[in-house]
Structure formats: structure tokens, C-alpha cells
Scaffold this active site. Structure first.
Site, PDB file in Angstrom:
ATOM      1  N   ALA A 124       0.823  -1.217   0.000  1.00 26.43           N
ATOM      2  CA  ALA A 124       0.000   0.000   0.000  1.00 26.43           C
ATOM      3  C   ALA A 124       0.856   1.266   0.000  1.00 26.43           C
ATOM      4  CB  ALA A 124      -0.932  -0.027   1.209  1.00 26.43           C
ATOM      5  N   SER A 132       0.863   9.383  -8.020  1.00 25.50           N
ATOM      6  CA  SER A 132       2.177   9.362  -8.684  1.00 25.50           C
ATOM      7  C   SER A 132       3.245   9.945  -7.768  1.00 25.50           C
ATOM      8  CB  SER A 132       2.124  10.187  -9.974  1.00 25.50           C
ATOM      9  OG  SER A 132       1.179   9.643 -10.855  1.00 25.50           O
ATOM     10  N   THR A 158      -4.567  -3.169  -4.371  1.00 25.85           N
ATOM     11  CA  THR A 158      -4.861  -4.512  -4.881  1.00 25.85           C
ATOM     12  C   THR A 158      -4.896  -5.517  -3.733  1.00 25.85           C
ATOM     13  OG1 THR A 158      -3.861  -4.014  -7.014  1.00 25.85           O
ATOM     14  CG2 THR A 158      -4.020  -6.346  -6.430  1.00 25.85           C
ATOM     15  N   ILE A 337     -10.066  -6.623 -35.556  1.00 22.98           N
ATOM     16  CA  ILE A 337     -10.149  -7.779 -36.460  1.00 22.98           C
ATOM     17  C   ILE A 337     -11.419  -8.589 -36.181  1.00 22.98           C
ATOM     18  CG2 ILE A 337      -9.042 -10.019 -36.999  1.00 22.98           C
ATOM     19  CD1 ILE A 337      -6.333  -8.532 -36.811  1.00 22.98           C
ATOM     20  N   GLY A 339     -14.159  -7.256 -35.426  1.00 26.34           N
ATOM     21  CA  GLY A 339     -15.321  -6.452 -35.817  1.00 26.34           C
ATOM     22  C   GLY A 339     -16.298  -6.320 -34.664  1.00 26.34           C
ATOM     23  N   GLU A 363       1.699   0.664 -10.871  1.00 31.38           N
ATOM     24  CA  GLU A 363       3.153   0.539 -10.667  1.00 31.38           C
ATOM     25  C   GLU A 363       3.911   1.625 -11.445  1.00 31.38           C
ATOM     26  OE1 GLU A 363       4.753  -3.251  -9.987  1.00 31.38           O
ATOM     27  OE2 GLU A 363       2.785  -4.181  -9.841  1.00 31.38           O
TER      28      GLU A 363
HETATM   29  C1  LIG Z   1      -6.755  -1.568 -10.429  1.00 30.11           C
HETATM   30  C2  LIG Z   1      -5.749  -0.768  -9.657  1.00 30.11           C
HETATM   31  C3  LIG Z   1      -4.893  -1.418  -8.783  1.00 30.11           C
HETATM   32  C4  LIG Z   1      -3.979  -0.680  -8.020  1.00 30.11           C
HETATM   33  N1  LIG Z   1      -3.197  -1.329  -7.098  1.00 30.11           N
HETATM   34  C5  LIG Z   1      -2.412  -0.599  -6.263  1.00 30.11           C
HETATM   35  C6  LIG Z   1      -1.703  -1.235  -5.190  1.00 30.11           C
HETATM   36  O1  LIG Z   1      -1.759  -2.457  -5.011  1.00 30.11           O
HETATM   37  N2  LIG Z   1      -0.972  -0.449  -4.356  1.00 30.11           N
HETATM   38  C7  LIG Z   1      -0.890   0.908  -4.505  1.00 30.11           C
HETATM   39  O2  LIG Z   1      -0.225   1.547  -3.706  1.00 30.11           O
HETATM   40  N3  LIG Z   1      -1.545   1.526  -5.519  1.00 30.11           N
HETATM   41  C8  LIG Z   1      -2.299   0.816  -6.394  1.00 30.11           C
HETATM   42  N4  LIG Z   1      -2.992   1.437  -7.404  1.00 30.11           N
HETATM   43  C9  LIG Z   1      -2.846   2.878  -7.582  1.00 30.11           C
HETATM   44  C10 LIG Z   1      -1.983   3.254  -8.780  1.00 30.11           C
HETATM   45  O3  LIG Z   1      -0.650   2.887  -8.557  1.00 30.11           O
HETATM   46  C11 LIG Z   1      -2.166   4.768  -9.014  1.00 30.11           C
HETATM   47  O4  LIG Z   1      -3.472   4.940  -9.515  1.00 30.11           O
HETATM   48  C12 LIG Z   1      -1.139   5.345  -9.966  1.00 30.11           C
HETATM   49  O5  LIG Z   1       0.140   5.329  -9.391  1.00 30.11           O
HETATM   50  C13 LIG Z   1      -1.471   6.788 -10.371  1.00 30.11           C
HETATM   51  O6  LIG Z   1      -1.807   7.577  -9.272  1.00 30.11           O
HETATM   52  P1  LIG Z   1      -3.171   8.434  -9.298  1.00 30.11           P
HETATM   53  O7  LIG Z   1      -4.258   7.524  -9.690  1.00 30.11           O
HETATM   54  O8  LIG Z   1      -3.291   9.164  -8.024  1.00 30.11           O
HETATM   55  O9  LIG Z   1      -2.980   9.458 -10.495  1.00 30.11           O
HETATM   56  P2  LIG Z   1      -2.260  10.891 -10.440  1.00 30.11           P
HETATM   57  O10 LIG Z   1      -0.949  10.766  -9.773  1.00 30.11           O
HETATM   58  O11 LIG Z   1      -3.213  11.892  -9.919  1.00 30.11           O
HETATM   59  O12 LIG Z   1      -2.003  11.165 -11.980  1.00 30.11           O
HETATM   60  C14 LIG Z   1      -3.035  11.551 -12.884  1.00 30.11           C
HETATM   61  C15 LIG Z   1      -2.423  11.731 -14.264  1.00 30.11           C
HETATM   62  O13 LIG Z   1      -1.423  12.764 -14.210  1.00 30.11           O
HETATM   63  C16 LIG Z   1      -0.185  12.258 -14.667  1.00 30.11           C
HETATM   64  N5  LIG Z   1       0.913  12.862 -13.896  1.00 30.11           N
HETATM   65  C17 LIG Z   1       1.042  12.955 -12.551  1.00 30.11           C
HETATM   66  N6  LIG Z   1       2.195  13.552 -12.233  1.00 30.11           N
HETATM   67  C18 LIG Z   1       2.828  13.826 -13.392  1.00 30.11           C
HETATM   68  C19 LIG Z   1       4.074  14.434 -13.734  1.00 30.11           C
HETATM   69  N7  LIG Z   1       4.932  14.847 -12.797  1.00 30.11           N
HETATM   70  N8  LIG Z   1       4.399  14.555 -15.032  1.00 30.11           N
HETATM   71  C20 LIG Z   1       3.549  14.118 -15.999  1.00 30.11           C
HETATM   72  N9  LIG Z   1       2.361  13.537 -15.745  1.00 30.11           N
HETATM   73  C21 LIG Z   1       2.008  13.393 -14.461  1.00 30.11           C
HETATM   74  C22 LIG Z   1      -0.253  10.752 -14.440  1.00 30.11           C
HETATM   75  O14 LIG Z   1       0.650  10.058 -15.276  1.00 30.11           O
HETATM   76  C23 LIG Z   1      -1.706  10.481 -14.775  1.00 30.11           C
HETATM   77  O15 LIG Z   1      -1.854  10.372 -16.164  1.00 30.11           O
HETATM   78  C24 LIG Z   1      -3.895   0.722  -8.190  1.00 30.11           C
HETATM   79  C25 LIG Z   1      -4.732   1.362  -9.103  1.00 30.11           C
HETATM   80  C26 LIG Z   1      -5.673   0.643  -9.805  1.00 30.11           C
HETATM   81  C27 LIG Z   1      -6.591   1.367 -10.737  1.00 30.11           C
END
Ligand SMILES: Cc1cc2nc3c(=O)[nH]c(=O)nc-3n(C[C@H](O)[C@H](O)[C@H](O)COP(=O)(O)OP(=O)(O)OC[C@H]3O[C@@H](n4cnc5c(N)ncnc54)[C@H](O)[C@@H]3O)c2cc1C
Length: 380
Positions: A124, A132, A158, A337, A339, A363
Site C-alpha cells: 500500500a 504518482s 490490490t 479484427i 469487428g 506501478e
Molecule cells: C486496479 C488498480 C490497482 C492498483 N493497485 C495498487 C496497489 O496495489 N498499491 C498501490 O499503492 N496503488 C495501487 N494502485 C494505484 C496506482 O498505482 C495509481 O493509480 C497510480 O500510481 C497513479 O496515481 P493516481 O491515480 O493518483 O494518479 P495521479 O498521480 O493523480 O495522476 C493523474 C495523471 O497525471 C499524470 N501525472 C502525474 N504527475 C505527473 C508528472 N509529474 N508529469 C507528468 N504527468 C504526471 C499521471 O501520469 C496520470 O496520467 C492501483 C490502481 C488501480 C486502478
């Protein structure tokens, strides 16, 4: 350099294929996709054959396989079915942090139930306000005597609804940013842990996710995973390895979709000819196969370095980006492919299409992979 798999590696792939042909029936996968449940029965069978965390050492119930061998298994499981394959590979996620950084005592306690398929785990990092960017976290761990008290919320985690333990990244020293974070292992049954399942996600529906609230959760000092205040750096190293696994997951899904499209193109008749007789379709199939082959080479190279003990962050990021973007495109082409039938659940391609999309997000998103790779390439 040798591009041929060894006899043992071919045998591993054959064994996984034999298992999936028996257990991964499309109607079963569709059922789990619909009911959004973890396929415990299939998971335990998969573990019995040694396919869950096979790279863990034998003393922890693993097979002591190389990371590369593990990728072959991941690829093969996800090729056979994107939904069930994903459920088979995510169980050890939190356990991997213990495998990489945990104490001997932690490894003995947490890893064998994972390889036996009895437990699944969570890792987590993500919080409502920190996805991010985890350079600062709102989930805190406060030292108190022989314990730490954890407070905060992790989301999109997850396996959270079914995990037996969670490895959680916490801010211990708020003023120290990345140098003030530590990892802790938290058992599911501790007081103060509140877990809610997050329903209705787009794909990989047999792998549940959830939100975890830590309300003054008390963990002993020996729940610390790895070194104190190294949590952020441990996590980055962990992702340098596991994101290559996501690359293999994506490749496997796309390979499966490509094979389905190839078969369909050879059967479907239009204008008095098979789809595969049209040069446009032939070229599309060749482009898909070419893209998959080239992405696979980069993924295998990243895995090869990991097995040599050389983790190259930018290579892992490039491999993940190339494999996942290729996979999303290949699955999209496969759907084209098919359709209109590609849009209908009976043909499974729409499920692969929904499932593969996550590989560009978790990840580390595609954008974040590029940021990391840029930092290394530019020497910043
Ligand atoms: C099905 C699923 C399973 C998951 N499992 C886990 C898990 O087990 N453990 C865990 O900890 N997390 C998990 N996550 C979370 C996942 O890792 C995050 O959703 C991901 O890291 C993105 O963070 P965010 O959703 O807050 O998006 P944000 O960080 O808010 O980003 C939103 C958008 O902005 C872009 N962005 C952000 N900062 C920048 C930057 N500096 N430059 C350019 N673009 C940027 C991102 O690329 C993205 O397109 C899971 C998510 C899902 C959907």
C-alpha cells in the site's frame, strides 16, 4: 547471447499451458469478471503446481527460479486469460517487499503461506491525495515505546479486501520527506484496520481492490520492513523489479489477444474470402507480431539484468512503457479484427481490452516511467 529458451524454461511454459488449458475456461473467466470475485480455488491449484512466487527460495516454499523464469510464467498465465492470469500473479505483491527487504523472521512468517496459495498480500503506497507523487505521505507512523502507531488512508490497493497482511509505506518523520518514510507489515486482524472494497472498476475484475483506513493501528517495532527511513528508496527498488513483471503481464495479455485474432481471421469469411486473405488484415497481424516480438526483447533484457543483480531503473521503465503501450495497441487491433463480435463479451476480446489498460497505469503511469527514465538518462 542466446535467444533460445533452455529445455527447463520450455518445460515451465509447457507446464503452465497444461494448467491453464485445464483451469482457465473462458466461461469461468467471464463468470469471475461478472461477479468481481477472487478465484481462490484456481489460485490454490496454481500454487500447488508452484506457479505462485516461484522465484522465492525453496526455504520459503518457492522454486528458487530466476526472475526471468518467473516472467515466462506470468506471460503464459496472462496469455491464457487476462482476468484469471492477473489474479494468479498479484497475490505475492506485498510479500515481494518482504522477500526483498524483510528480516528472516518476517520471511519465515509471511512467505510460505503465500507460496502455498493460502494467503494473498497487499502493498500500500497510494493515498487519496498522493498517487504518482509519494514523496510525501499523509499516512503516518509515530514511534511510541516498543511500537509504532499508524494513522491514515491508503486507496486503490490490490487485494486489500482479501489480503492476510499489508505492507504499508508511512511517513515517520514528516519534515524529512522521502528520507523520513518507512515500510511496515500489518496483519489483517489488528485492531483499528478498516477495509472497504472498491467496486465496479473497468477491468481485471477478479483482482479486488480496496481502501484501507488505519485508525491508531499499533504495530510492534519488528513490523518495520527493511531499514528505518529507507522506505521510499526500498519502494523505488521494488518497483524497478515488479514493473518488469507488469510488462510481462501486458505482453502475455496481448499475445493471447493476437492469437485469438489470428485464429478468427483464418475462419471468418467476408466477400467470399477469409479475413486473412485480405492484405490489410495480413499486414495488421504482421505489425502486431512485430511489435510484440520487439517489446518482448526489451522486457527479457531488463529481466536478464535483474537476474544478474544489476537493477537498471531506466531499462525497467522503458521495458514497462514499450510493453504496455504495445499491448494496449495490439489488443485494440485484435478487437478491430473481430469487428462487432470483438465488442461482445462472448468473444472475450473486449475483456482483454478492459484488462490490459491498467498496465499503463499501475506501478507507475507511463508518464512517470518517462520521468524516471529521463532522470537517469540525463544524469539528474
Ligand atoms: C486496479 C488498480 C490497482 C492498483 N493497485 C495498487 C496497489 O496495489 N498499491 C498501490 O499503492 N496503488 C495501487 N494502485 C494505484 C496506482 O498505482 C495509481 O493509480 C497510480 O500510481 C497513479 O496515481 P493516481 O491515480 O493518483 O494518479 P495521479 O498521480 O493523480 O495522476 C493523474 C495523471 O497525471 C499524470 N501525472 C502525474 N504527475 C505527473 C508528472 N509529474 N508529469 C507528468 N504527468 C504526471 C499521471 O501520469 C496520470 O496520467 C492501483 C490502481 C488501480 C486502478
Amino acid at each position: 547471447m542466446d535467444f533460445e529458451l533452455t529445455e527447463e524454461q520450455k518445460e515451465i511454459k509447457r507446464a503452465v499451458r497444461e494448467f491453464t488449458e485445464k483451469e482457465f475456461k473462458p466461461e469461468i473467466a467471464r463468470e469471475y469478471d461478472l461477479k468481481e470475485e477472487f478465484p481462490w480455488e484456481i489460485y490454490r491449484k496454481c500454487a500447488k503446481l508452484g506457479f505462485i512466487a516461484p522465484h522465492f527460495e525453496e526455504e520459503y516454499g518457492g522454486q528458487g527460479l530466476s526472475f526471468f523464469d518467473y516472467l515466462l510464467i506470468i506471460e503464459e498465465l496472462c496469455r491464457a486469460d487476462s482476468t484469471l492470469g492477473t489474479a494468479m500473479i498479484t497475490g505475492p505483491f506485498g510479500g515481494e517487499l518482504i522477500h526483498m527487504f524483510g528480516s528472516e523472521e518476517q520471511k519465515k512468517k509471511y512467505l510460505p503461506p503465500i507460496t502455498r496459495g493460502e494467503w494473498v498480500s497487499s502493498a500500500a503506497f497510494t493515498e487519496p491525495n498522493h498517487g504518482s507523487d509519494i514523496t510525501f505521505l499523509e499516512t503516518t507512523a509515530k514511534p511510541e515505546g516498543d511500537h509504532y502507531i499508524i494513522n491514515g488512508t491508503k486507496t486503490l490497493i490490490t487485494n486489500a479486501p482479501i489480503a492476510s497482511f499489508i505492507v504499508v509505506l508511512c511517513q515517520v518523520k514528516p519534515e524529512a520527506g522521502v528520507k523520513g518514510q518507512s515500510l511496515f507489515v500489518v496483519d489483517r486482524d489488528v485492531e483499528g484496520l478498516d477495509i472497504t472494497k472498491i467496486e465496479h472498476k473497468m477491468g481485471i475484475k477478479a483482482s479486488p481492490i480496496g481502501e484501507i483506513s488505519f485508525n491508531s493501528v499499533r504495530v510492534p517495532k519488528n513490523a518495520l520492513v527493511g531499514c528505518e527511513f529507507m522506505g521510499f528508496y526500498h519502494s523505488m527498488e521494488f518497483f524497478d523489479v515488479t514493473r518488469v513483471g507488469v510488462a510481462a503481464q501486458a505482453l502475455g495479455m496481448a499475445q493471447g489477444a493476437y492469437e485469438k485474432a489470428l485464429k478468427y481471421a483464418k475462419e471468418r469469411m467476408q466477400f467470399g474470402r477469409r479475413l486473412s486473405d485480405f492484405q490489410v488484415i495480413q499486414h495488421k497481424l504482421v505489425d502486431m507480431a512485430t511489435a510484440l516480438e520487439s517489446a518482448r526483447l526489451l522486457v527479457y533484457k531488463a529481466a536478464w539484468y535483474i537476474d544478474k543483480g544489476r537493477i537498471i531503473p531506466e531499462l525497467s521503465c522503458m521495458a514497462k512503457n514499450l510493453a504496455t503501450s504495445t499491448a494496449v495497441k495490439v489488443v485494440n487491433d485484435a478487437l478491430q479484427i473481430f469487428g462487432g463480435y470483438g465488442y461482445i463479451s462472448d468473444y472475450d476480446i473486449e475483456r482483454y481490452y478492459r484488462d490490459v489498460r491498467i498496465t499503463e497505469i499501475y506501478e507507475g503511469t507511463t508518464e512517470i516511467q518517462k520521468n524516471i527514465a529521463a532522470r537517469f538518462l540525463l544524469g539528474k
